[in-house]
Design an enzyme around this catalytic site. Sequence first.
Site, PDB file in Angstrom:
ATOM      1  N   LYS A  77     -19.719 -15.090  11.635  1.00 44.04           N
ATOM      2  CA  LYS A  77     -21.112 -15.100  12.113  1.00 44.04           C
ATOM      3  C   LYS A  77     -21.242 -16.103  13.261  1.00 44.04           C
ATOM      4  O   LYS A  77     -20.625 -17.184  13.225  1.00 44.04           O
ATOM      5  CB  LYS A  77     -22.041 -15.468  10.954  1.00 44.04           C
ATOM      6  CG  LYS A  77     -23.531 -15.312  11.265  1.00 44.04           C
ATOM      7  CD  LYS A  77     -24.369 -15.593  10.009  1.00 44.04           C
ATOM      8  CE  LYS A  77     -25.863 -15.430  10.264  1.00 44.04           C
ATOM      9  NZ  LYS A  77     -26.677 -15.690   9.057  1.00 44.04           N
ATOM     10  N   SER A 152     -30.054 -12.079   8.004  1.00 44.07           N
ATOM     11  CA  SER A 152     -29.684 -12.354   9.384  1.00 44.07           C
ATOM     12  C   SER A 152     -28.216 -12.086   9.699  1.00 44.07           C
ATOM     13  O   SER A 152     -27.864 -11.884  10.848  1.00 44.07           O
ATOM     14  CB  SER A 152     -30.005 -13.811   9.713  1.00 44.07           C
ATOM     15  OG  SER A 152     -29.193 -14.684   8.960  1.00 44.07           O
ATOM     16  N   SER A 176     -29.688 -13.854   3.553  1.00 43.60           N
ATOM     17  CA  SER A 176     -29.055 -13.384   4.798  1.00 43.60           C
ATOM     18  C   SER A 176     -27.638 -12.846   4.644  1.00 43.60           C
ATOM     19  O   SER A 176     -27.097 -12.268   5.576  1.00 43.60           O
ATOM     20  CB  SER A 176     -29.045 -14.498   5.843  1.00 43.60           C
ATOM     21  OG  SER A 176     -30.330 -14.653   6.386  1.00 43.60           O
TER      22      SER A 176
END
Lengths: 487, 485
Positions: A77, A152, A176
Amino acid sequence: MIHLNAHELFNKIKNKEVSALELTNAFITHSKKTNAVLNSYNLITEEIAINTANRVDKKIATGEKLEIFEGVPIAIKDNICIEDIETTCSSKILEGFKPPYNATIIEKLNAMNMPIIGKTNMDEFAMGSSTETSFYGVSKNPWDISTVPGGSSGGSAVAVASGQAPLSIGSDTGGSIRQPASFCGIVGVKPTYGRISRYGLMAFASSLDQIGPFSKTVEDSAHLLNILCGYDFRDSTSQNVKAEDFTRDLNRSIKGIKVAIPKELYNSSLSKEVKDYYDQLINKLSNEGIIFEEIELPSLKYALSTYYIIAPAEASSNLSRYDGVRYGYRSENANSLIEMMTKSRSEGFGDEVKRRILIGNYVLSSGYYDAYYKKAQQVRTLIKEDYKKAFETYDVILSPTTPTPAFKPGEKTANPLEMYLNDIMTIPVNLAGLPAISIPCGMVNNLPMGLQLTGNVFEESKLLGISNQLEKILCFKLNNSFIEGVL
Amino acid sequence: MSWEVVIGLEIHAQLKTNSKLFCHCSAAFGDTPNTNICPVCTAMPGVLPVLNKKVVDSAIKLGLATNCKINSINEFSRKNYFYPDSPKAYQISQFDKPICLAGYLNIMVNNELRRIDITRIHMEEDAGKLVHQGSDNISGATHSLVDLNRCSVPLLEIVSEPVIRSATEARLYMEKMRQIIRYLDIGDGNMEEGSLRCDANVSIRKRGDIKLGTKTEVKNLNSFKSVEKAINLEIDRQIDILEDGGTIIQETRHYNEATASTTSLRSKEEAHDYRYFPDPDLVPIVIDELWIETIRKELPELPEAIQKRFVNDYNLPTDHSVRLTSIKKLAEDFENAYKNRKNENITPLETANVALKYYDYFLSNNLDFSKSNHASFQIGGLTFLVNTSTVSSSTITSILPDIVNTNYDPIEYVKEKGLAQVSDTGELKSIIQDVIKENPGPAEEIKSGKMQTIGFMMGQIMQKTKGKANPGLANKMLKELLGIS
């Protein structure tokens, strides 16, 4: 080959059926080809991936034994720092920023020689549930590219679901990891707060943020957790607990385990369609000797409000360092110091980030602190206590991971509250600091849905064991031909 | 009208730990800009603070030395504000759970004991430094350079109650605090270098009033002199305003040493809302009894206790003992010098006199006494010389320049340079006889009772012996030879 799971791929490398370099190249090629459609990567880090793969092949050539997941590619990420590699949090304010250091987990992955394929797209500063707040545009759900992959950590979920990488890393502040795992039909784990060092994770809400894995199978996540977890002196909130093998309970029988279903998460907020689906699912699992009981966790009805005070409060302070002084975006239109800071931030941050900074500053202001932040912390303690009591009786707590399957971009952006409601199942877990997992359990409206299992603090092994058994019963399979058809 | 002055001080003491408060960087002063920095203290995204335990030790030390209660649960909070010298845009400080509470220090004001109450002491990090180009302040500068070496260097903030009643008291309290910080060896206490700073909250009220007047905060006090000067200026300014029928505005004022005046920096309305909240990156520190007792055992003897002991054990006058304990090294050097030679019959008072003379020499010549490694040895030797009348005390003053900062043994030195007093009665006798022979007139005057002339004759003797004649002995022998004793 790219649709095999991490464990299968590792065996292929170990048995010299494929070299680490060939494998890495295959994933890079596929990632490059599909990224144009899926927009899951902010950056593909071909060079470092190949260097790492070469190290593994050298090891193989000299007859050295490989440890599990050496040579298996992984996507990261874009809020986790890799030295000298652009790390942006999908924000304009960090465009071009190259951290001067590695996050602790990057050191661990490097030590394990896992080729890093790229930095994945995300909601800006992890604030969002769909990747729609990304400065680099929304990622696409490979099951139906007209829907969002969740967020996210949307890019990381897409990468695993679409065969761009067998494993990926996300971060979970209010769901997330679990929510995009659910939307994309894969496994996502949020470990106990303090299990994995946050050093090098660009902070959103420090007391809630936790790094965790995405994988195709529970077993893969268990192995990856073995690599990621452990005390780190650089993170004061890192927990100094004894190392354990998270795969130890994977084959333990789950006959007779007691599973709680909290009314507060399994109620009217679910559509009839979704509710019916889970009712039938629970019925099926009851036949396997699992005991389900409905319970009340009364404080959970305040979880969302509590979260939207604590998370923005911490974020407003954590994001203050992006001031245009030392790194990142600096406005060209400023004539004074105050203007430079104000304009850099106004031009550099997106709307959702600004909204949360404003909320955070408001709830921390003198005169409002007691009514909001302090009260929220008190409610947080109640939530922890409710869970603690439940775990005196039950092995795990079960709920859907999300109230709905993946939605379409724009569906919820006009009303931020509706977007926030999407995280109602996952948020309480972060407030309590507990470990939780989302495993794919089936399809609703041709889109995958996830089952969320929450465990007691530091009981990841048990949680993963139960999840692994459920995974066998549920027999969910990623529909690879479907995905490739879409592309 | 009679006004009462109310002053509270906020003192910032930089701690001299090896590393910074939350990272491994050196906390050294004066290094090349931006060399003692790392991702943590420059607030790179993703970094986390890790507390330096030595800072907690230092805070406990100061707390115990100032009679504070040590809080068992300690928490760090974030003080949020934007400024380029604060890279996180928040300062990690302590807010509602400071490490030390409710202590006091005693000071002597005009020979009267005054107790200054301390509200709290807390730990926090320092900010970096801005160097403005083309102007003294940021508004007039073409650009400003940021040096983050000082960023996150540990500080203790010591907040006094508003019980200080004059600028002199404020200075004395500040000096006492510095003395203790130096005794504890936790900080340099150097105001000029900024390792000791203070802001003064000043207000006045009619004598007898219970309600406090509106206060102003005076900043930029960079020496003990400016503490006193700036507070007096502020008191005068406030009295002038009130006596003219005006009102005091709550504001922060900046002291300008060059112009000896204060100017308004910002008013209460412009004050920041720091949005304090507990720092979620740090866990509460629990200080148990064992920790406190371990530190208590490490505490050195403090000046007040040493003063009492010097008076009781050595019969020293209070003034001597106060001066000897002004710095720890002097007290130690005095005591060691005495102990090493007490078998040779030197007295504590003689030793104290020599030690103070020795120390004064460093002070008046701006020399660094802390680096004087042979002080105790030399003080002992010099005391021995005085005690045995080998040299006069004025000779000591004249040989100090040659021996301090060397490892000379004063006794050897005096021997080598032939500085010993002539106490040989045979040698002295022949010299005095010569002087009498050469000065028959004055000799007759003394014989006939004009005692003032003895001074002249002594002068002649000293001239002949190049000052080395033992004055007591010479005086006695002169009288004997003139037949007047």
